[in-house]
Design an enzyme around this catalytic site. Structure first.
Site, PDB file in Angstrom:
ATOM      1  N   THR A   1      -1.629   5.790   2.133  1.00  0.00           N
ATOM      2  CA  THR A   1      -2.748   5.173   2.183  1.00  0.00           C
ATOM      3  C   THR A   1      -3.083   4.106   3.588  1.00  0.00           C
ATOM      4  OG1 THR A   1      -3.058   4.669  -0.283  1.00  0.00           O
ATOM      5  CG2 THR A   1      -4.143   3.116   0.801  1.00  0.00           C
TER       6      THR A   1
ATOM      7  N   ARG B   1      -5.462   6.373  -7.779  1.00  0.00           N
ATOM      8  CA  ARG B   1      -5.209   7.623  -7.777  1.00  0.00           C
ATOM      9  C   ARG B   1      -4.970   8.074  -9.294  1.00  0.00           C
ATOM     10  NH1 ARG B   1      -0.190   7.955  -3.736  1.00  0.00           N
ATOM     11  NH2 ARG B   1      -0.230  10.031  -4.308  1.00  0.00           N
TER      12      ARG B   1
ATOM     13  N   LEU C   1       0.800  -1.299  -0.113  1.00  0.00           N
ATOM     14  CA  LEU C   1      -0.155   0.206   0.102  1.00  0.00           C
ATOM     15  C   LEU C   1       0.843   1.119  -0.060  1.00  0.00           C
ATOM     16  CD1 LEU C   1      -2.743  -0.782   2.757  1.00  0.00           C
ATOM     17  CD2 LEU C   1      -2.929  -0.763   0.169  1.00  0.00           C
ATOM     18  N   ASP C   2       0.493   2.399  -0.561  1.00  0.00           N
ATOM     19  CA  ASP C   2       1.256   3.649  -0.636  1.00  0.00           C
ATOM     20  C   ASP C   2       1.363   4.139   0.902  1.00  0.00           C
ATOM     21  OD1 ASP C   2       1.221   3.455  -3.418  1.00  0.00           O
ATOM     22  OD2 ASP C   2      -0.409   5.010  -3.683  1.00  0.00           O
ATOM     23  N   LYS C   3       2.401   4.789   0.999  1.00  0.00           N
ATOM     24  CA  LYS C   3       2.723   5.495   2.260  1.00  0.00           C
ATOM     25  C   LYS C   3       1.387   6.068   2.907  1.00  0.00           C
ATOM     26  CE  LYS C   3       5.200   9.216   4.234  1.00  0.00           C
ATOM     27  NZ  LYS C   3       5.992  10.567   3.902  1.00  0.00           N
TER      28      LYS C   3
END
Length: 234
Positions: free
Chosen positions: A70, A167, A66-68
């Site tokens: 998120t 995104r 997962l993105d930082k």
């Protein structure tokens, strides 16, 4: 330097465990902390995985990313066989993934499907993605949960697993995520990213029901929901 909100990386992951069995852990990832160290190192979630052994000799390991910024459901394999199984499920698209996001704009439709190939926008700037016919096929379903005041709460279901897929796709249809400084051009000091991995469905055992896990909203998204009068349920 550790990320904002985690000055000493003093974070107890045990209360954030949403599911635990002999194969898999699913934890509620906090927004603002990378899941692993980047090229320059730095504080990250993997550094804390020793808290999650629960009697096994080795730390669990990431089954996906997962993105930082998120938050939400993050699956970990507890040993090599479990990781191999999870890897096959994710790569074959058999994992059900549900994301909640707040976007800028009020969509005209109540939902739809985004089919737009994605490729790296600029290799020199890392994992920035752009819609590109020469890129990898990328598909995201979406539906509106609520709207008002120039914002909308949208449930996204990615059918492929590209970097920054939600995104980039949201921005592509003119609905950039609230708090997105890359695809949404959020001003410095603006809102935090409003993207939450709400649920995972993991079909780990043939003939058995999938593992179904749901993560609660983080504080900053809950505050936006409250301000908008939106009810997320349990």
């Amino acid at each position: 330097m550790p990320p904002d909100g985690f000055p000493d990386l003093d974070l107890d992951l045990v209360p954030r465990v949403l599911h635990r069995d002999g194969l898999v852990l699913v934890i509620d990832k906090p927004a603002g902390l990378p899941v692993h160290a980047g090229p320059k190192g730095g504080a990250n979630l993997e550094q804390l995985f020793s808290q999650l052994r629960f009697g096994l000799p080795r730390d669990p390991a990431l089954a996906h990313r997962l993105d930082k910024d998120t938050s939400g459901c993050l699956a970990l394999g507890r040993h090599r066989k479990a990781l191999a199984k999870l890897g096959k499920l994710f790569s074959s698209g058999r994992v059900g993934k549900t994301y909640w996001a707040v976007v800028r704009g009020e969509p005209q439709a109540e939902g739809g499907r985004i089919e737009a190939a994605l490729a790296k926008r600029d290799p020199a700037r890392g994992w920035w993605m752009a819609v590109d016919p020469a890129g990898l096929p990328s598909v995201t379903d979406w539906r509106v949960m609520a709207r008002g005041g120039g914002l909308a709460w949208i449930e996204f279901t990615p059918l492929t697993g590209r970097t920054h897929q939600i995104r980039a796709h949201a921005a592509h249809i003119g609905l950039p995520l609230l708090g997105d400084p890359i695809y949404g051009r959020e001003p410095v000091g603006g809102a935090r990213l409003h993207l939450h991995a709400r649920a995972l469905s993991l079909p780990m055992k043939q003939g058995a029901d999938p593992i179904a896990v749901t993560a609660p909203l983080p504080a900053h998204i809950s505050a936006t929901f409250a301000a908008m009068g939106w009810t997320a349920g349990s």
